[in-house]
Design a protein around this motif. Sequence first.
Motif, PDB file in Angstrom:
ATOM      1  N   ALA A  94     110.292  22.693  -8.803  1.00  0.00           N
ATOM      2  CA  ALA A  94     110.122  21.940 -10.050  1.00  0.00           C
ATOM      3  C   ALA A  94     110.351  20.452  -9.827  1.00  0.00           C
ATOM      4  N   CYS A  96     109.201  18.971  -7.184  1.00  0.00           N
ATOM      5  CA  CYS A  96     108.101  18.604  -6.280  1.00  0.00           C
ATOM      6  C   CYS A  96     108.437  18.757  -4.802  1.00  0.00           C
ATOM      7  N   CYS A 241     102.537  14.948  -6.171  1.00  0.00           N
ATOM      8  CA  CYS A 241     103.154  15.876  -7.131  1.00  0.00           C
ATOM      9  C   CYS A 241     103.924  15.138  -8.219  1.00  0.00           C
ATOM     10  N   GLU A 243     103.252  12.412  -9.591  1.00  0.00           N
ATOM     11  CA  GLU A 243     102.402  11.573 -10.431  1.00  0.00           C
ATOM     12  C   GLU A 243     102.629  11.859 -11.922  1.00  0.00           C
ATOM     13  N   ASN A 244     102.660  13.117 -12.261  1.00  0.00           N
ATOM     14  CA  ASN A 244     102.832  13.483 -13.681  1.00  0.00           C
ATOM     15  C   ASN A 244     103.622  14.779 -13.768  1.00  0.00           C
ATOM     16  N   ASN A 245     104.739  14.801 -13.030  1.00  0.00           N
ATOM     17  CA  ASN A 245     105.570  16.002 -13.024  1.00  0.00           C
ATOM     18  C   ASN A 245     106.357  16.062 -14.327  1.00  0.00           C
ATOM     19  N   ARG A 246     106.262  17.189 -15.008  1.00  0.00           N
ATOM     20  CA  ARG A 246     106.910  17.291 -16.315  1.00  0.00           C
ATOM     21  C   ARG A 246     107.983  18.374 -16.276  1.00  0.00           C
ATOM     22  N   GLU A 249     109.411  19.773 -19.340  1.00  0.00           N
ATOM     23  CA  GLU A 249     108.640  20.713 -20.161  1.00  0.00           C
ATOM     24  C   GLU A 249     109.154  22.141 -19.999  1.00  0.00           C
TER      25      GLU A 249
ATOM     26  N   HIS B  30     103.886  24.601  -9.436  1.00  0.00           N
ATOM     27  CA  HIS B  30     105.082  24.166  -8.727  1.00  0.00           C
ATOM     28  C   HIS B  30     106.334  24.445  -9.545  1.00  0.00           C
ATOM     29  N   HIS B  31     106.158  25.085 -10.667  1.00  0.00           N
ATOM     30  CA  HIS B  31     107.297  25.424 -11.515  1.00  0.00           C
ATOM     31  C   HIS B  31     107.126  26.854 -11.983  1.00  0.00           C
ATOM     32  N   THR B  54      95.669  14.533 -13.782  1.00  0.00           N
ATOM     33  CA  THR B  54      96.732  14.133 -12.862  1.00  0.00           C
ATOM     34  C   THR B  54      97.343  15.333 -12.153  1.00  0.00           C
ATOM     35  N   ASN B  55      97.998  15.040 -11.036  1.00  0.00           N
ATOM     36  CA  ASN B  55      98.788  16.060 -10.339  1.00  0.00           C
ATOM     37  C   ASN B  55     100.227  16.036 -10.818  1.00  0.00           C
ATOM     38  N   PRO B  56     100.971  17.112 -10.703  1.00  0.00           N
ATOM     39  CA  PRO B  56     100.530  18.370 -10.105  1.00  0.00           C
ATOM     40  C   PRO B  56      99.673  19.223 -11.039  1.00  0.00           C
ATOM     41  N   HIS B  57      99.655  18.864 -12.320  1.00  0.00           N
ATOM     42  CA  HIS B  57      98.880  19.659 -13.265  1.00  0.00           C
ATOM     43  C   HIS B  57      98.152  18.753 -14.239  1.00  0.00           C
ATOM     44  N   TRP B  59      96.865  17.826 -17.914  1.00  0.00           N
ATOM     45  CA  TRP B  59      97.387  18.070 -19.266  1.00  0.00           C
ATOM     46  C   TRP B  59      96.379  17.600 -20.304  1.00  0.00           C
ATOM     47  N   ARG B  75     100.155  20.876 -26.319  1.00  0.00           N
ATOM     48  CA  ARG B  75     100.061  20.395 -24.940  1.00  0.00           C
ATOM     49  C   ARG B  75      99.573  21.557 -24.074  1.00  0.00           C
ATOM     50  N   LYS B 113     102.521  24.839 -26.956  1.00  0.00           N
ATOM     51  CA  LYS B 113     102.189  24.506 -25.578  1.00  0.00           C
ATOM     52  C   LYS B 113     101.486  25.713 -24.977  1.00  0.00           C
TER      53      LYS B 113
END
Lengths: 250, 132
Positions: A94, A96, A241, A243-246, A249, B30-31, B54-57, B59, B75, B113
């Motif tokens: 999570a 990255c 990874c 770049e936009n890791n959330r 969430e 990755h989660h 965008t990476n990793p996912h 949206w 989302r 979501k």
Amino acid sequence: MKLHWSDVKRCCSQFSILGVSKSLAVLLLLSLVGCATNNTTKPLPGAQLAGVWEHVGHFQKLDTDPVFTPAAAQRLEKLIKLRDAGDISGDYSANCIPPVAPTMTTIGAQELLVDSKKITWIMEVVSGIRWIWLDGRENPDLEEVRLTANGYSTGRWEGDVLVVETIGFMDTAVLYVNRADNASIYPSPQMKMVERIHLEEDGNVLINERTLTDPVNLAQPWVTTVRYERRPDWEIEEYICSENNRTEEY
Amino acid sequence: MNKVSKVVKNYFKFLVVVSLFGFSAQGYSHHSAAIFDLESEIALEGTVVKFQFTNPHVWLHVNVEDDQGNVVEWRVESISPNMLKRKGWKRNSFKPGDKVSLKVHPTKDGEPKGVFIRAVLPDGKILGRKEE
């Protein structure tokens, strides 16, 4: 390398100015050109492995599943309970941290680059890179090697089969994502991977027979056969990874 | 008008996991996907707020009107743009203001979501799973 006769004549004229006969100069020059040409066209061992490949199948549905030691199974249960309680601190991916090479090489696009000393294996997901050294070196001492997600790899050829041994995996990079619970198992630094790689179907299919051993986590060697198909129309792209890791969430 | 219709189906887990990880096999989450109900699908109709290729996912944020007439921002997550690009997705596949129809795997706790399954774009083009 292209060479025109006019170039040869001009160059030989310069030799003759230096007192060398024209015919001798021609012989010398053509010999040099021949050596250079031979050196540039000699195929590299393993050159046919180069290209972009796609793993056929899903990384959570390989042909075999690992058999965990009781200790590893207990850790997995603990992680699942923590995660179900909303605590993802044990889920390093999570943040990255990429999986280890045995997992990364079974996800999506892969590109193999070959030179005289090594194979550079690019794993598109998380922009991972591993280097397989083919220059005759030995793997370093396990106690000394820096632990990394992709480990330290050396290879040798047994006929048409490339045999690769990899050691030095770090224990915060995912080894296996449990299919039933989607929870992660991590390797120990004692994990070792042996790969036997060969091509089939006119070089359009790459087969990797892998054996993983880990005295801490695997109750028996985990043997899998992974199949890749060549994708000549694909290009590898950047994958950052963070770049936009959330993470928030989840 | 109720624009959120819940269509719960018990798909084989195999198919659900395949769709989560990207149509075939190439995606890597990755989660954990534990927060999602991968055995359910819901249909959404709404207006695109923003799209992040965008990476990793990837949206997609979509405003959807709920049963009470409130506008709720959903989302929706998909896999890496690297693989989606090879499936025909582009950075401008969704534009703010686009009216879209979506199918997603929702969360277990009702948070707005989801995991992307398919989308019908304003020009009728379909991204993701072809069948309804």
